[in-house]
Design a protein around this motif. Structure first.
Motif, PDB file in Angstrom:
ATOM      1  N   VAL A 124       0.872  -1.166   0.009  1.00 58.47           N
ATOM      2  CA  VAL A 124       0.023  -0.039  -0.187  1.00 58.47           C
ATOM      3  C   VAL A 124       0.818   1.146  -0.161  1.00 58.47           C
ATOM      4  N   PHE A 125       1.885   1.205   0.839  1.00 62.27           N
ATOM      5  CA  PHE A 125       2.746   2.212   0.831  1.00 62.27           C
ATOM      6  C   PHE A 125       3.422   2.625  -0.332  1.00 62.27           C
ATOM      7  N   ILE A 126       3.932   1.426  -1.091  1.00 62.37           N
ATOM      8  CA  ILE A 126       4.639   1.709  -2.357  1.00 62.37           C
ATOM      9  C   ILE A 126       3.713   2.173  -3.391  1.00 62.37           C
ATOM     10  N   GLY A 127       2.455   1.494  -3.318  1.00 61.07           N
ATOM     11  CA  GLY A 127       1.383   2.233  -4.342  1.00 61.07           C
ATOM     12  C   GLY A 127       1.159   3.707  -4.033  1.00 61.07           C
ATOM     13  N   LEU A 128       1.111   3.961  -3.012  1.00 57.23           N
ATOM     14  CA  LEU A 128       0.973   5.530  -2.763  1.00 57.23           C
ATOM     15  C   LEU A 128       2.029   6.474  -3.264  1.00 57.23           C
ATOM     16  N   MET A 129       3.175   5.894  -3.115  1.00 55.93           N
ATOM     17  CA  MET A 129       4.432   6.600  -3.419  1.00 55.93           C
ATOM     18  C   MET A 129       4.349   6.524  -5.061  1.00 55.93           C
ATOM     19  N   LEU A 130       4.112   5.647  -5.623  1.00 57.18           N
ATOM     20  CA  LEU A 130       3.825   5.615  -7.215  1.00 57.18           C
ATOM     21  C   LEU A 130       2.806   6.600  -7.472  1.00 57.18           C
ATOM     22  N   LEU A 131       1.757   6.813  -6.732  1.00 55.53           N
ATOM     23  CA  LEU A 131       0.662   7.663  -7.344  1.00 55.53           C
ATOM     24  C   LEU A 131       1.281   9.146  -7.246  1.00 55.53           C
ATOM     25  N   LYS A 132       2.308   9.116  -6.072  1.00 51.73           N
ATOM     26  CA  LYS A 132       2.694  10.625  -6.298  1.00 51.73           C
ATOM     27  C   LYS A 132       3.927  10.862  -7.124  1.00 51.73           C
ATOM     28  N   GLY A 133       4.159   9.848  -7.682  1.00 58.01           N
ATOM     29  CA  GLY A 133       5.340  10.141  -8.649  1.00 58.01           C
ATOM     30  C   GLY A 133       6.796   9.756  -8.133  1.00 58.01           C
ATOM     31  N   ASN A 134       6.545   9.499  -6.862  1.00 57.96           N
ATOM     32  CA  ASN A 134       8.050   9.099  -6.164  1.00 57.96           C
ATOM     33  C   ASN A 134       8.798   7.840  -6.380  1.00 57.96           C
ATOM     34  N   LEU A 135       9.186   7.682  -7.673  1.00 56.32           N
ATOM     35  CA  LEU A 135       9.543   6.306  -8.187  1.00 56.32           C
ATOM     36  C   LEU A 135      10.853   5.697  -7.573  1.00 56.32           C
ATOM     37  N   GLU A 136      11.782   6.638  -7.124  1.00 51.36           N
ATOM     38  CA  GLU A 136      12.957   5.994  -6.615  1.00 51.36           C
ATOM     39  C   GLU A 136      12.875   5.237  -5.488  1.00 51.36           C
ATOM     40  N   VAL A 138      10.700   2.825  -4.779  1.00 51.52           N
ATOM     41  CA  VAL A 138      10.046   1.573  -5.255  1.00 51.52           C
ATOM     42  C   VAL A 138      11.014   0.322  -4.871  1.00 51.52           C
ATOM     43  N   ALA A 139      12.161   0.626  -5.628  1.00 46.09           N
ATOM     44  CA  ALA A 139      12.969  -0.516  -5.200  1.00 46.09           C
ATOM     45  C   ALA A 139      13.715  -0.839  -3.782  1.00 46.09           C
ATOM     46  N   PRO A 140      13.963   0.129  -3.237  1.00 42.80           N
ATOM     47  CA  PRO A 140      14.476   0.030  -1.668  1.00 42.80           C
ATOM     48  C   PRO A 140      13.075  -0.348  -1.055  1.00 42.80           C
ATOM     49  N   ALA A 141      12.084   0.276  -1.163  1.00 42.91           N
ATOM     50  CA  ALA A 141      10.840   0.085  -0.147  1.00 42.91           C
ATOM     51  C   ALA A 141      10.476  -1.514  -0.485  1.00 42.91           C
ATOM     52  N   CYS A 142      10.496  -2.053  -1.674  1.00 42.69           N
ATOM     53  CA  CYS A 142      10.131  -3.378  -1.819  1.00 42.69           C
ATOM     54  C   CYS A 142      11.017  -4.122  -1.064  1.00 42.69           C
ATOM     55  N   LEU A 143      12.313  -4.000  -1.027  1.00 43.12           N
ATOM     56  CA  LEU A 143      13.294  -4.895  -0.576  1.00 43.12           C
ATOM     57  C   LEU A 143      13.114  -4.747   0.805  1.00 43.12           C
ATOM     58  N   LEU A 144      13.242  -3.642   1.275  1.00 41.70           N
ATOM     59  CA  LEU A 144      12.806  -3.447   2.870  1.00 41.70           C
ATOM     60  C   LEU A 144      11.544  -4.031   3.418  1.00 41.70           C
ATOM     61  N   PHE A 145      10.554  -3.829   3.022  1.00 40.97           N
ATOM     62  CA  PHE A 145       9.412  -4.602   3.549  1.00 40.97           C
ATOM     63  C   PHE A 145       9.240  -5.942   3.312  1.00 40.97           C
ATOM     64  N   TYR A 146       9.918  -6.300   2.053  1.00 35.85           N
ATOM     65  CA  TYR A 146       9.949  -7.806   1.975  1.00 35.85           C
ATOM     66  C   TYR A 146      11.068  -8.224   3.125  1.00 35.85           C
ATOM     67  N   GLY A 147      11.995  -7.866   3.289  1.00 37.07           N
ATOM     68  CA  GLY A 147      12.786  -8.280   4.423  1.00 37.07           C
ATOM     69  C   GLY A 147      12.338  -8.109   5.931  1.00 37.07           C
ATOM     70  N   LEU A 148      11.506  -7.295   5.970  1.00 40.22           N
ATOM     71  CA  LEU A 148      10.792  -7.163   7.363  1.00 40.22           C
ATOM     72  C   LEU A 148       9.647  -8.495   7.573  1.00 40.22           C
ATOM     73  N   ALA A 149       9.126  -8.664   6.467  1.00 42.39           N
ATOM     74  CA  ALA A 149       8.094  -9.640   6.520  1.00 42.39           C
ATOM     75  C   ALA A 149       8.551 -11.036   6.593  1.00 42.39           C
ATOM     76  N   LEU A 150       9.884 -11.156   6.074  1.00 43.43           N
ATOM     77  CA  LEU A 150      10.593 -12.464   6.192  1.00 43.43           C
ATOM     78  C   LEU A 150      11.328 -12.810   7.717  1.00 43.43           C
ATOM     79  N   MET A 151      11.639 -11.531   8.128  1.00 44.04           N
ATOM     80  CA  MET A 151      12.234 -11.498   9.510  1.00 44.04           C
ATOM     81  C   MET A 151      10.892 -11.866  10.420  1.00 44.04           C
ATOM     82  N   ASN A 152       9.800 -11.331  10.449  1.00 39.45           N
ATOM     83  CA  ASN A 152       8.711 -11.719  11.143  1.00 39.45           C
ATOM     84  C   ASN A 152       8.284 -13.085  11.087  1.00 39.45           C
ATOM     85  N   ALA A 153       8.175 -13.844   9.511  1.00 40.15           N
ATOM     86  CA  ALA A 153       7.825 -15.014   9.373  1.00 40.15           C
ATOM     87  C   ALA A 153       9.039 -16.003   9.876  1.00 40.15           C
ATOM     88  N   GLY A 154       9.916 -15.689  10.513  1.00 35.33           N
ATOM     89  CA  GLY A 154      11.082 -16.469  10.751  1.00 35.33           C
ATOM     90  C   GLY A 154      10.524 -17.035  12.116  1.00 35.33           C
TER      91      GLY A 154
END
Lengths: 209, 98
Positions: A124-136, A138-154
């Motif tokens: 949702v966060f990345i979607g909102l940033m995309l809508l605001k044209g905040n493209l740069e 996207v890649a760091p946020a994808c990696l960050l949130f995914y990493g947090l999700a995996l830490m949690n799933a551990g």
């Protein structure tokens, strides 16, 4: 009653039951390998779309903020995601059935919940940033949130997944530090790391069976 | 000290020991989940749980999920304590054998 071997069997069965009842052990290394391959395919497609014939470290021919290019990239990312999730379900189901465990259980739900909360917040966060044209972002946020999700799933599956999570977070932070190389970091994090992790998990837990 | 002290008769049966170990690490579990995990028949699981219930180690919750009857089990405080003591006794026994 009882001799040492009996008690050792008791202890082994206790450990096995505790493990099976509290951790989602049906996650297959093969899903990691496939997710990585899909991500690499997506990365290569994106490279041809925005860099070709230059090196991905160099100059771009198109701006990503052209809406037609952005749309194609989003579509490719969605396809990678869908293919990865489907292969994840397929291989987990297969592994669960092979080891005689319930496919859909309280543990499966707990595992999915632990991974989905950070992931959906991130999406949702990345979607909102995309809508605001905040493209740069996207890649760091994808990696960050995914990493947090995996830490949690551990907490609810093999704890090795935390190492993968930490590496994704690290890549995300580096990629935020050095903007402009999003595609490279994205390909490394979702492609190469997944393949390495999947291969490791497969050789550690599945190849003997 | 008696070598076999601290062992709990209720856990002499391995299935009961397994049921208890699963309930100790989970807040509550459904009948069907336990059945699939332990690979037991309905009657078999029910009788083992009955035995643990009698000792007051396990408590039962019966309700409905929509129209489907739902039975859940959880470990009581006494049950968790007894399980811990039993494990300590096993540990003790193994250490003395070395």
């Amino acid at each position: 009653m009882g001799n040492t071997t009996d008690f050792q069997k008791d202890l082994a069965s206790i450990r096995d039951m505790m493990e099976k009842s509290s951790r989602f052990v049906s996650l297959s290394g093969l899903s990691g390998i496939f997710a990585g391959l899909f991500a690499l395919a997506g990365t290569v497609y994106a490279y041809f779309l925005i860099y070709y014939p230059n090196s991905p470290f160099g100059f771009r021919f198109v701006y990503v903020n052209q809406s037609s290019v952005l749309l194609k990239l989003l579509l490719a990312a969605a396809l990678v995601l869908i293919a990865s999730v489907l292969s994840g379900f397929y291989f987990s189901r297969r592994k669960a059935i092979a080891s005689g465990l319930p496919v859909w259980s309280a543990i499966t739900r707990r595992f999915l919940f632990s991974i989905l909360v950070p992931l959906v917040s991130g999406a949702v966060f990345i979607g909102l940033m995309l809508l605001k044209g905040n493209l740069e972002i996207v890649a760091p946020a994808c990696l960050l949130f995914y990493g947090l999700a995996l830490m949690n799933a551990g907490n609810f599956t093999y704890s090795e997944i935390r190492v993968l999570g930490a590496l994704e977070i690290g890549l995300g932070l580096i990629s935020a530090w050095i903007p402009g190389y999003g595609l490279i970091f994205w390909g490394a994090g979702f492609g190469l790391l997944h393949i390495a992790y999947g291969a490791l998990m497969y050789s550690r837990y599945e190849s003997k069976h | 000290m008696d070598l076999l002290s601290g062992f709990d008769k209720a856990f002499e049966n391995r299935v009961r020991l397994q049921i208890m170990s699963v309930l100790v690490v989970n807040e509550e579990l459904e009948f069907n989940f336990l059945k699939e995990l332990l690979k037991l028949s309905d009657g078999n699981l029910a009788s083992h749980i009955k035995a643990l219930e009698k000792e007051n180690y396990v408590q039962v919750w019966k309700g409905y999920n929509g129209r489907k009857p739902l039975t859940k089990y959880s470990a009581t405080g006494a049950g968790k304590l007894a399980f811990k003591k039993h494990l300590a006794a096993i540990e003790n026994f193994i250490n003395k054998q070395k």
